[in-house]
Design a protein around this motif. Structure first.
Motif, PDB file in Angstrom:
ATOM      1  N   TYR A   1       0.847  -1.182   0.000  1.00 15.62           N
ATOM      2  CA  TYR A   1       0.000   0.000   0.000  1.00 15.62           C
ATOM      3  C   TYR A   1       0.885   1.235   0.000  1.00 15.62           C
ATOM      4  O   TYR A   1       2.103   1.153   0.167  1.00 15.62           O
TER       5      TYR A   1
ATOM      6  N   VAL B   1      -5.793   9.990   0.720  1.00 14.17           N
ATOM      7  CA  VAL B   1      -5.949   8.839  -0.169  1.00 14.17           C
ATOM      8  C   VAL B   1      -5.022   7.715   0.283  1.00 14.17           C
ATOM      9  O   VAL B   1      -3.886   7.960   0.702  1.00 14.17           O
TER      10      VAL B   1
ATOM     11  N   ARG C   1      -3.748   3.995  -1.365  1.00 11.60           N
ATOM     12  CA  ARG C   1      -3.763   3.096  -2.514  1.00 11.60           C
ATOM     13  C   ARG C   1      -3.283   1.729  -2.078  1.00 11.60           C
ATOM     14  O   ARG C   1      -2.216   1.600  -1.486  1.00 11.60           O
TER      15      ARG C   1
ATOM     16  N   GLN D   1      -4.972  -2.425  -8.349  1.00 13.33           N
ATOM     17  CA  GLN D   1      -4.851  -1.394  -7.324  1.00 13.33           C
ATOM     18  C   GLN D   1      -6.198  -0.732  -7.083  1.00 13.33           C
ATOM     19  O   GLN D   1      -6.956  -0.470  -8.031  1.00 13.33           O
ATOM     20  N   ASP D   2      -6.505  -0.490  -5.813  1.00 13.30           N
ATOM     21  CA  ASP D   2      -7.706   0.233  -5.406  1.00 13.30           C
ATOM     22  C   ASP D   2      -7.303   1.532  -4.731  1.00 13.30           C
ATOM     23  O   ASP D   2      -6.349   1.566  -3.939  1.00 13.30           O
ATOM     24  N   SER D   3      -8.031   2.589  -5.026  1.00 12.66           N
ATOM     25  CA  SER D   3      -7.820   3.888  -4.392  1.00 12.66           C
ATOM     26  C   SER D   3      -8.924   4.101  -3.364  1.00 12.66           C
ATOM     27  O   SER D   3     -10.112   4.108  -3.715  1.00 12.66           O
TER      28      SER D   3
ATOM     29  N   ASN E   1     -10.587   6.450  -0.462  1.00  9.15           N
ATOM     30  CA  ASN E   1     -10.713   7.824  -0.003  1.00  9.15           C
ATOM     31  C   ASN E   1     -11.784   7.857   1.079  1.00  9.15           C
ATOM     32  O   ASN E   1     -12.929   7.453   0.841  1.00  9.15           O
TER      33      ASN E   1
END
Length: 390
Positions: A144, A213, A215, A227-229, A231
Motif C-alpha cells: 500500500y 488517499v 492506494r 490497485q484500489d484507491s 478515499n
C-alpha cells in the motif's frame, strides 16, 4: 501439426521479405568482398530466396507441452511481456552516439547523465505531488502507499475538544494506544493492555498527520496485480481477512474508514527493546466496523448476498464499533450497496457526525448488503477456485 506441415505448408511457396534479402546481400558482400563482383551482388539482391517450411523444428512448437505447467506455476501469459528481448537496442543506440574509439567509457558517461536527469525529473514530480497532497505512481511491489506530506496535522486533544460528545471518540485515546502496542509487541496477548503499557507509549507532539488517499495493491484471482484507491470521503469501505473459525463463519471483515493517519511513535514500557525505543513512523486507519446480520439467510444456494450493518452504539455490551487497523491488513476496497427497501434510521450510529460518510446527513441506512459480484476477482474470492487463492 504434422498433417499441417505435410499437406498445407507444401502447397505454398514462401520467399524472403525484401528487407531480409537486402540484409543477406549486405552480409554476403561484407564477407566475400574479394570474391564477389558488384553484378553478382546486385543480381542476388533482386532475387529473393525460397524458404522451406520447417514448422516441426521450431523452438516454440516444442515448448507447447510445457505451457500448461508454466501457467500453473507462474500465472497466465498476459502477466509478462517479451519486450525485454529488445533491450539490446539500447546499448546499440548508445554506441551510435560515440566516435567508436574507447566507446565503453563514452557509453557509461551518457548513461550516467541520463540517470541524473531522471532523478531530477522524479524529484520535481515528487515535489509537485506533495504540494497538491497527491500520490505519485505506486510501485506494484508495495502492499500500500499513502502520501508522505506532513501538511495536515491534527492534535489529539484539539480533535477531542472540537468534537466533544461525538460517540465515535469514546475511548479514542485507549484504542489509539492499543493499536501501536499490538504492533510493537506482536504475539503478546495482553489486550486490554495494562496502565504500564499505556504509560510507556509516546506519540510525537501528540499529533496525528492526516492523509486523503490510500492506494492498496492486491493480487487478483488470475495472479495479476491491481490497485484500489481508498478515499475516506468518497470510497471508504474496505475488506479484511477474518480470523474467525467455525463452519458458519465468514471469510472477511468489513469496515468503513473514517480517517487516515500516520504518527511518530516510540515505546519504552514492559517488553520494549532498542528497536521500540526509537521514533518510528506508523500508518493507521481509523475505522467504523460493520457486523453481519446473522438472521439473514445468504449464500450461493439461496442466491442472496451477505448483509452487514453498523454496530449499535447504544448496545453497552459491544465496545468494538470503532477501532484502528494497519493499512497492510486491507485486502482491497469493498462495494456496499444500500438496501433501500428497508428505509433509513439513526438508531445505530446515533448523533455521531464523524462516523458518517456525509457529515450533513443525520440519518444512515439501516443495513448494507455486500455486493460480491462487482468484478470477477470479487466473485472468485467467494466462490473459490481462482489461481493463487485457496
Amino acid at each position: 501439426m504434422r498433417k499441417f506441415d505435410r499437406e498445407t505448408c507444401s502447397q505454398y511457396t514462401t520467399r524472403e521479405l525484401p528487407n531480409e534479402t537486402e540484409s543477406q546481400t549486405r552480409q554476403g558482400a561484407s564477407a566475400h568482398a574479394t570474391r564477389s563482383t558488384p553484378s553478382q551482388c546486385e543480381h542476388s539482391a533482386t532475387v529473393p530466396r525460397d524458404v522451406k517450411s520447417n514448422v516441426l523444428n521450431m523452438y516454440k512448437y516444442h515448448c507447447l507441452g510445457d505451457y500448461a505447467k508454466y501457467i500453473e506455476r507462474s500465472g497466465p501469459t498476459d502477466n509478462y511481456t517479451t519486450q525485454g528481448e529488445l533491450e539490446h537496442r539500447h546499448s546499440k543506440r548508445w554506441y551510435a552516439q560515440t566516435n567508436r574509439i574507447h566507446f565503453e567509457f563514452q557509453i557509461v558517461q551518457k548513461q550516467q547523465c541520463c540517470t541524473v536527469l531522471e532523478g531530477i525529473q522524479c524529484l520535481n514530480h515528487a515535489t509537485n505531488c506533495c504540494q497538491g497532497d497527491a500520490l505519485a505512481p505506486v510501485s506494484p511491489t508495495l502492499p500500500y502507499k499513502v502520501s508522505t506530506s506532513p501538511r495536515t496535522p491534527a492534535n489529539l486533544y484539539s480533535l477531542l475538544e472540537n468534537h466533544r460528545g461525538d460517540p465515535a471518540l469514546d475511548g479514542f485515546i485507549p484504542r489509539l494506544h492499543e493499536h501501536p502496542l499490538s504492533r510493537f509487541l506482536p504475539g503478546v496477548d495482553l489486550t486490554p493492555f495494562s496502565d504500564e503499557h499505556h504509560d510507556g507509549l509516546f506519540i510525537y507532539d501528540d499529533q496525528l498527520l492526516r492523509h486523503k488517499v490510500l492506494r492498496v495493491n492486491y493480487t487478483t484471482y488470475d495472479m495479476c496485480r491491481d490497485q484500489d484507491s481508498i478515499n475516506p470521503r468518497t470510497h471508504p469501505n474496505v475488506m479484511l481477512l477474518a480470523n474467525n473459525t467455525g463452519p458458519d463463519s465468514h471469510s472477511y471483515w468489513y469496515a468503513r474508514i473514517i480517517d487516515l493517519f500516520h504518527a511518530k511513535v516510540r515505546y519504552t514500557g514492559p517488553g520494549s527493546n532498542h528497536r521500540t525505543w526509537k521514533w518510528q513512523r506508523l500508518e493507521l486507519a481509523w475505522v467504523c466496523w460493520l457486523e453481519y446480520d446473522t438472521k439473514y439467510k445468504l449464500g450461493f444456494v439461496r442466491r442472496r448476498l451477505p448483509r452487514v450493518r453498523f454496530i449499535n452504539l447504544y448496545d453497552t455490551t459491544d465496545d468494538f464499533a470503532f477501532g484502528f487497523i494497519n493499512p497492510d491488513d486491507i485486502i482491497r476496497a469493498a462495494y456496499l450497496m444500500p438496501v433501500f427497501v428497508l428505509g433509513r434510521t439513526d438508531e445505530y450510529l446515533g448523533p455521531s457526525k464523524l462516523a458518517r460518510l456525509f457529515h450533513s446527513d443525520v440519518i444512515v441506512v439501516t443495513d448494507y448488503p455486500y455486493y460480491k459480484w462487482i468484478d470477477r476477482d470479487m466473485y472468485m474470492r467467494y466462490h473459490g477456485g481462482g489461481i493463487g487463492h485457496r
